[in-house]
Design a protein around this motif. Sequence first.
Motif, PDB file in Angstrom:
ATOM      1  N   PHE A   1       0.818  -1.210   0.000  1.00 56.53           N
ATOM      2  CA  PHE A   1       0.000   0.000   0.000  1.00 56.53           C
ATOM      3  C   PHE A   1       0.855   1.264   0.000  1.00 56.53           C
ATOM      4  CE2 PHE A   1      -3.417  -2.877   1.706  1.00 56.53           C
ATOM      5  CZ  PHE A   1      -4.317  -2.682   0.665  1.00 56.53           C
ATOM      6  N   GLY A   2       2.056   1.184  -0.517  1.00 53.26           N
ATOM      7  CA  GLY A   2       2.857   2.409  -0.657  1.00 53.26           C
ATOM      8  C   GLY A   2       4.037   2.438   0.287  1.00 53.26           C
ATOM      9  N   ALA A   3       4.049   3.456   1.165  1.00 53.21           N
ATOM     10  CA  ALA A   3       5.235   3.687   1.984  1.00 53.21           C
ATOM     11  C   ALA A   3       5.247   2.861   3.267  1.00 53.21           C
ATOM     12  CB  ALA A   3       5.328   5.173   2.335  1.00 53.21           C
ATOM     13  N   TYR A   4       4.080   2.261   3.633  1.00 58.58           N
ATOM     14  CA  TYR A   4       4.006   1.578   4.929  1.00 58.58           C
ATOM     15  C   TYR A   4       3.647   0.102   4.775  1.00 58.58           C
ATOM     16  CZ  TYR A   4       3.933   6.373   6.462  1.00 58.58           C
ATOM     17  OH  TYR A   4       4.257   7.680   6.634  1.00 58.58           O
ATOM     18  N   TRP A   5       4.253  -0.695   5.652  1.00 54.55           N
ATOM     19  CA  TRP A   5       3.949  -2.131   5.693  1.00 54.55           C
ATOM     20  C   TRP A   5       2.474  -2.351   6.053  1.00 54.55           C
ATOM     21  CZ3 TRP A   5       1.871  -5.337   9.369  1.00 54.55           C
ATOM     22  CH2 TRP A   5       2.040  -6.720   9.181  1.00 54.55           C
ATOM     23  N   SER A   6       1.882  -3.399   5.514  1.00 57.78           N
ATOM     24  CA  SER A   6       0.547  -3.848   5.927  1.00 57.78           C
ATOM     25  C   SER A   6       0.527  -5.378   5.856  1.00 57.78           C
ATOM     26  CB  SER A   6      -0.546  -3.276   5.004  1.00 57.78           C
ATOM     27  OG  SER A   6      -0.508  -3.958   3.764  1.00 57.78           O
ATOM     28  N   VAL A   7      -0.574  -5.982   6.309  1.00 57.44           N
ATOM     29  CA  VAL A   7      -0.626  -7.451   6.243  1.00 57.44           C
ATOM     30  C   VAL A   7      -0.663  -7.968   4.807  1.00 57.44           C
ATOM     31  CG1 VAL A   7      -1.551  -8.058   8.503  1.00 57.44           C
ATOM     32  CG2 VAL A   7      -3.117  -7.399   6.663  1.00 57.44           C
ATOM     33  N   LEU A   8      -0.984  -7.094   3.858  1.00 59.49           N
ATOM     34  CA  LEU A   8      -0.910  -7.533   2.459  1.00 59.49           C
ATOM     35  C   LEU A   8       0.526  -7.926   2.098  1.00 59.49           C
ATOM     36  CD1 LEU A   8      -3.064  -7.763   0.198  1.00 59.49           C
ATOM     37  CD2 LEU A   8      -3.839  -6.519   2.183  1.00 59.49           C
ATOM     38  N   ASP A   9       1.490  -7.252   2.730  1.00 55.34           N
ATOM     39  CA  ASP A   9       2.895  -7.596   2.470  1.00 55.34           C
ATOM     40  C   ASP A   9       3.205  -8.991   3.003  1.00 55.34           C
ATOM     41  OD1 ASP A   9       3.977  -5.070   1.227  1.00 55.34           O
ATOM     42  OD2 ASP A   9       3.012  -4.282   3.021  1.00 55.34           O
ATOM     43  N   ALA A  10       2.622  -9.311   4.147  1.00 56.45           N
ATOM     44  CA  ALA A  10       2.813 -10.667   4.693  1.00 56.45           C
ATOM     45  C   ALA A  10       2.111 -11.698   3.808  1.00 56.45           C
ATOM     46  CB  ALA A  10       2.279 -10.729   6.121  1.00 56.45           C
ATOM     47  N   TYR A  11       0.950 -11.307   3.286  1.00 54.09           N
ATOM     48  CA  TYR A  11       0.188 -12.249   2.444  1.00 54.09           C
ATOM     49  C   TYR A  11       0.941 -12.551   1.143  1.00 54.09           C
ATOM     50  CZ  TYR A  11      -4.427 -14.464   2.510  1.00 54.09           C
ATOM     51  OH  TYR A  11      -5.452 -15.356   2.634  1.00 54.09           O
ATOM     52  N   VAL A  12       1.405 -11.501   0.481  1.00 64.30           N
ATOM     53  CA  VAL A  12       2.136 -11.699  -0.780  1.00 64.30           C
ATOM     54  C   VAL A  12       3.415 -12.506  -0.512  1.00 64.30           C
ATOM     55  CG1 VAL A  12       3.417 -10.505  -2.613  1.00 64.30           C
ATOM     56  CG2 VAL A  12       1.160  -9.667  -1.911  1.00 64.30           C
ATOM     57  N   ALA A  13       4.071 -12.217   0.614  1.00 63.38           N
ATOM     58  CA  ALA A  13       5.313 -12.952   0.931  1.00 63.38           C
ATOM     59  C   ALA A  13       5.022 -14.441   1.115  1.00 63.38           C
ATOM     60  CB  ALA A  13       5.958 -12.363   2.185  1.00 63.38           C
ATOM     61  N   TRP A  14       3.901 -14.753   1.789  1.00 62.44           N
ATOM     62  CA  TRP A  14       3.589 -16.180   1.971  1.00 62.44           C
ATOM     63  C   TRP A  14       3.295 -16.840   0.614  1.00 62.44           C
ATOM     64  CZ3 TRP A  14      -1.022 -18.821   0.880  1.00 62.44           C
ATOM     65  CH2 TRP A  14      -0.932 -20.200   1.135  1.00 62.44           C
ATOM     66  N   ILE A  15       2.535 -16.159  -0.221  1.00 62.83           N
ATOM     67  CA  ILE A  15       2.218 -16.702  -1.553  1.00 62.83           C
ATOM     68  C   ILE A  15       3.518 -16.953  -2.337  1.00 62.83           C
ATOM     69  CG2 ILE A  15       1.280 -15.976  -3.816  1.00 62.83           C
ATOM     70  CD1 ILE A  15      -1.110 -14.782  -2.168  1.00 62.83           C
ATOM     71  N   TRP A  16       4.429 -16.005  -2.233  1.00 68.60           N
ATOM     72  CA  TRP A  16       5.693 -16.117  -2.975  1.00 68.60           C
ATOM     73  C   TRP A  16       6.543 -17.267  -2.439  1.00 68.60           C
ATOM     74  CZ3 TRP A  16       6.424 -14.860  -7.560  1.00 68.60           C
ATOM     75  CH2 TRP A  16       7.702 -14.712  -8.095  1.00 68.60           C
ATOM     76  N   PHE A  17       6.576 -17.404  -1.122  1.00 66.68           N
ATOM     77  CA  PHE A  17       7.299 -18.512  -0.488  1.00 66.68           C
ATOM     78  C   PHE A  17       6.754 -19.847  -0.987  1.00 66.68           C
ATOM     79  CE2 PHE A  17       6.265 -21.542   2.955  1.00 66.68           C
ATOM     80  CZ  PHE A  17       7.509 -22.134   3.134  1.00 66.68           C
ATOM     81  N   ARG A  18       5.430 -19.933  -0.994  1.00 66.62           N
ATOM     82  CA  ARG A  18       4.780 -21.188  -1.374  1.00 66.62           C
ATOM     83  C   ARG A  18       5.068 -21.536  -2.844  1.00 66.62           C
ATOM     84  NH1 ARG A  18       3.488 -25.333   1.374  1.00 66.62           N
ATOM     85  NH2 ARG A  18       1.294 -25.864   1.587  1.00 66.62           N
ATOM     86  N   LEU A  19       4.989 -20.524  -3.702  1.00 65.47           N
ATOM     87  CA  LEU A  19       5.206 -20.766  -5.135  1.00 65.47           C
ATOM     88  C   LEU A  19       6.661 -21.099  -5.431  1.00 65.47           C
ATOM     89  CD1 LEU A  19       3.082 -17.867  -6.712  1.00 65.47           C
ATOM     90  CD2 LEU A  19       2.636 -20.322  -6.943  1.00 65.47           C
TER      91      LEU A  19
ATOM     92  N   ILE B   1       8.358  -8.568  -6.982  1.00 66.28           N
ATOM     93  CA  ILE B   1       7.849  -9.441  -5.902  1.00 66.28           C
ATOM     94  C   ILE B   1       9.024 -10.158  -5.232  1.00 66.28           C
ATOM     95  CG2 ILE B   1       6.301 -11.341  -5.299  1.00 66.28           C
ATOM     96  CD1 ILE B   1       4.558 -10.643  -7.688  1.00 66.28           C
ATOM     97  N   SER B   2       9.998 -10.579  -6.040  1.00 70.26           N
ATOM     98  CA  SER B   2      11.185 -11.261  -5.474  1.00 70.26           C
ATOM     99  C   SER B   2      11.914 -10.348  -4.500  1.00 70.26           C
ATOM    100  CB  SER B   2      12.177 -11.620  -6.578  1.00 70.26           C
ATOM    101  OG  SER B   2      11.730 -12.709  -7.294  1.00 70.26           O
ATOM    102  N   ALA B   3      12.106  -9.095  -4.909  1.00 70.18           N
ATOM    103  CA  ALA B   3      12.841  -8.155  -4.051  1.00 70.18           C
ATOM    104  C   ALA B   3      12.032  -7.868  -2.783  1.00 70.18           C
ATOM    105  CB  ALA B   3      13.115  -6.857  -4.814  1.00 70.18           C
ATOM    106  N   HIS B   4      10.741  -7.692  -2.968  1.00 68.20           N
ATOM    107  CA  HIS B   4       9.857  -7.401  -1.830  1.00 68.20           C
ATOM    108  C   HIS B   4       9.912  -8.536  -0.810  1.00 68.20           C
ATOM    109  CE1 HIS B   4       5.775  -8.057  -0.034  1.00 68.20           C
ATOM    110  NE2 HIS B   4       5.842  -6.777   0.214  1.00 68.20           N
ATOM    111  N   TYR B   5      10.010  -9.766  -1.288  1.00 67.03           N
ATOM    112  CA  TYR B   5      10.012 -10.922  -0.377  1.00 67.03           C
ATOM    113  C   TYR B   5      11.135 -10.796   0.655  1.00 67.03           C
ATOM    114  CZ  TYR B   5      10.109 -15.671   1.366  1.00 67.03           C
ATOM    115  OH  TYR B   5      10.087 -16.751   2.203  1.00 67.03           O
ATOM    116  N   ALA B   6      12.301 -10.350   0.180  1.00 68.94           N
ATOM    117  CA  ALA B   6      13.456 -10.276   1.080  1.00 68.94           C
ATOM    118  C   ALA B   6      13.170  -9.323   2.236  1.00 68.94           C
ATOM    119  CB  ALA B   6      14.695  -9.828   0.306  1.00 68.94           C
ATOM    120  N   TRP B   7      12.602  -8.147   1.950  1.00 69.69           N
ATOM    121  CA  TRP B   7      12.387  -7.233   3.078  1.00 69.69           C
ATOM    122  C   TRP B   7      11.096  -7.542   3.824  1.00 69.69           C
ATOM    123  CZ3 TRP B   7      13.589  -4.516  -1.689  1.00 69.69           C
ATOM    124  CH2 TRP B   7      12.510  -3.967  -2.368  1.00 69.69           C
ATOM    125  N   ALA B   8      10.156  -8.217   3.180  1.00 72.91           N
ATOM    126  CA  ALA B   8       8.920  -8.579   3.903  1.00 72.91           C
ATOM    127  C   ALA B   8       9.226  -9.608   4.996  1.00 72.91           C
ATOM    128  CB  ALA B   8       7.865  -9.108   2.941  1.00 72.91           C
TER     129      ALA B   8
END
Length: 229
Positions: free
Chosen positions: A154-172, A185-192
């Motif tokens: 959602f922009g400049a701040y973390w939200s649970v959507l970041d955790a959700y996308v990270a889990w989806i990415w981990f699973r895939l 998405i790959s880069a985001h996973y590292a900081w999420a």
Amino acid sequence: MMKLWFAPNTCARVTMTALEEIGEPFETGLVAFMAGEHRQPAYLAVNPSGKVPALETPDGVLVQNGAMLTYLSEAYPHANLLPLSDEPFKRARVRAELFRCSSDLHPLVTRFVMPVTVSTDPQQVPQIREKARELVTQQLAPVEARLAASEWYFGAYWSVLDAYVAWIWFRLTGNGFDASDFPAISAHYAWAIARPSAQAALAREAEAEQELDARGLLFRPQFDKGAKP
Ligand SMILES: N[C@@H](CCC(=O)N[C@@H](CS)C(=O)NCC(=O)O)C(=O)O
């Protein structure tokens, strides 16, 4: 105290991360899939769908990640789990992003990771996986666009959507999904997953995995290549 029913590596990680983010003590209940505990009456009394997560709250039991995350974001506004607004339309827009993960992406991810949920015929597995890969790729396109434009969902701040996308990415990616078309998405996973709440959830999962392993009940999807965050 709230109690989260979970199994390691599942979508319960998202709600667990939200609870860690809130920062209040909570209990966990480990559901051993390999022992069929999710199909036994004791757990079906908690969640008749036989799925994790389920959250026991002071107000009663909640199931469905989308409902739990919405509830937690409103009950604990200090945690900024989701962008909050007094305007119904803005709130609906935020929920639409949540449902993108829970309703559009998650079922496709399951099809890709565990094609046996579609067909037990081994000959059909490559086709099921390929179709799921194609559909996941379509559904990830708007996520990639968002994360190419900003650090967090959602922009400049973390939200649970970041955790959700990270889990989806981990699973895939832990199950053979080619990451190369999705650099953002790959880069985001590292900081999420570097976020302390995510690390705390992963530590709880690691403990649960040890417990399951000791009982000979550690679940690994058919295509798990052992990738770990
Ligand atoms: N729509 C549900 C999906 C929950 C779900 O599918 N959980 C999986 C783990 S990621 C599960 O419990 N699977 C066991 C089963 O379906 O037998 C939610 O968002 O909470």
